[in-house]
Write an enzyme that holds these catalytic residues in place. Sequence first.
Site, PDB file in Angstrom:
ATOM      1  N   CYS A 132       0.642  -1.211  -0.071  1.00  0.00           N
ATOM      2  CA  CYS A 132       0.135   0.063   0.161  1.00  0.00           C
ATOM      3  C   CYS A 132       0.700   1.191   0.063  1.00  0.00           C
ATOM      4  O   CYS A 132       0.186   2.446  -0.152  1.00  0.00           O
ATOM      5  CB  CYS A 132      -1.025   0.041   1.119  1.00  0.00           C
ATOM      6  N   HIS A 141      -1.866   8.504   5.265  1.00  0.00           N
ATOM      7  CA  HIS A 141      -2.361   7.133   4.686  1.00  0.00           C
ATOM      8  C   HIS A 141      -3.953   7.089   5.052  1.00  0.00           C
ATOM      9  O   HIS A 141      -4.728   6.494   4.256  1.00  0.00           O
ATOM     10  CB  HIS A 141      -1.537   6.209   5.305  1.00  0.00           C
ATOM     11  N   HIS A 190      -9.667   2.482  -0.282  1.00  0.00           N
ATOM     12  CA  HIS A 190      -8.357   1.842  -0.448  1.00  0.00           C
ATOM     13  C   HIS A 190      -7.774   1.344  -1.599  1.00  0.00           C
ATOM     14  O   HIS A 190      -8.214   0.158  -1.582  1.00  0.00           O
ATOM     15  CB  HIS A 190      -7.814   1.226   0.819  1.00  0.00           C
TER      16      HIS A 190
END
Length: 415
Positions: free
Chosen positions: A168, A299, A334
């Site tokens: 990620c 994030h 995400h």
Amino acid sequence: MSTSIGRRVVITGCGVVSSIGIGVREFTSALRAGRSDVRPISVFDTTGFAHDNGCEVTDFEPARWIRTLDPGDLGRASRFSTAAARLAVEDSGLPLETLRAARTLVSVGSTDGEAHELDGLVAQELSAGLAGLDPRLVRRTSAGRLATSIARELELTDVETGTIATACSAGNYAIGNSLDAIRCGDAEFALCGGADALCRKTFTSFYRLRSIAPDCCRPFDRNRMGILTGEGAGILLLESLDSALARGARIYAEVLGYGMSCDAHHPVAPHQAGIARCMELALADAGVKPGEIDLISAHGTGTKANDMTESAAIRDLFGPKPPRTVSMKSMLGHSMGAASALAAIGCSIALTEQFIPPTINHRDTDPDCPVDCVPNESVDADLDIVQNNGWAFGGNNAVVLLGRYERQPRKETAR
């Protein structure tokens, strides 16, 4: 490495394939409006799951942008990366002939590679055994094709390609990798970013971790319930400042520096000291002090573990009044390996357009996450330097710093 010993590097093209818009214009409009397009996932069977919302790319017609290759030969993630690269080149105004004649790096980050295609192969094997596997589907499964398909589509010949599998934070890794290549003179141009496609494997993994929100993603909110999985690609075109000025290119932002760290603290839990260290490394590489940061693109996954740890690390470094800290995942979901690349494009647009995208779905800030997340509505702002955070499983952390383009080099500070 410091920019003081290399060339200045700027972003001159952005390519976006996302659930909230394709291309810079649609993406900018959605960020300004605080728009999301959450809906039940349709690209795989979600029977048996109590909730199945996601952020899916629904209006994607690959043949509009993939003109050299047959889109049917590419996996879903490679279609996203290849289309986004074509969009980035067109956005930059760089003639393809110039790009083809130059040394170029193609660097694409990913979490899942072509796991969407692997889902299909598993279904075929369960249904008909190995003899039932579709050879064309098998050929689409290589993760390396997320990068090599870009080179083949654009007919690049003097090119190095790489798919970076740091999950990620991989988009930020690819940008840092490309920054080094250009400022050292190893490449004249770089197409870099990240791509991933929704897949049953990753959705199920997060579901089993009880990290999938039932409705929407609410980063930093007291009642947040987790992430929504998403998909897409963000590809940026990087070149030296001298190159951009020589051809009169529009400059979105300067890439000031980056930091990477791997604290290996835990398979899935972020580590406060580890990500604070990564932010310190990025600031040092860019020669920027914490007080010079105007905005942090967090994030910001919307899980309790991430948001509390990230907020604490930010306050460790920036003190009790940190910069405004937003999560674009509230709009995009995400998107895994694409996440930090799409956020980097969002930061570049924010610097160019001088506004801060909001953190949507926000009701009540968690007292354990005491940041100004710019709730629900974008705001105009005077932005000079923006920080883009990316964390990943295993403690793979990467932070990129972007600055508004200034003719003179920024002062040498903490290098």
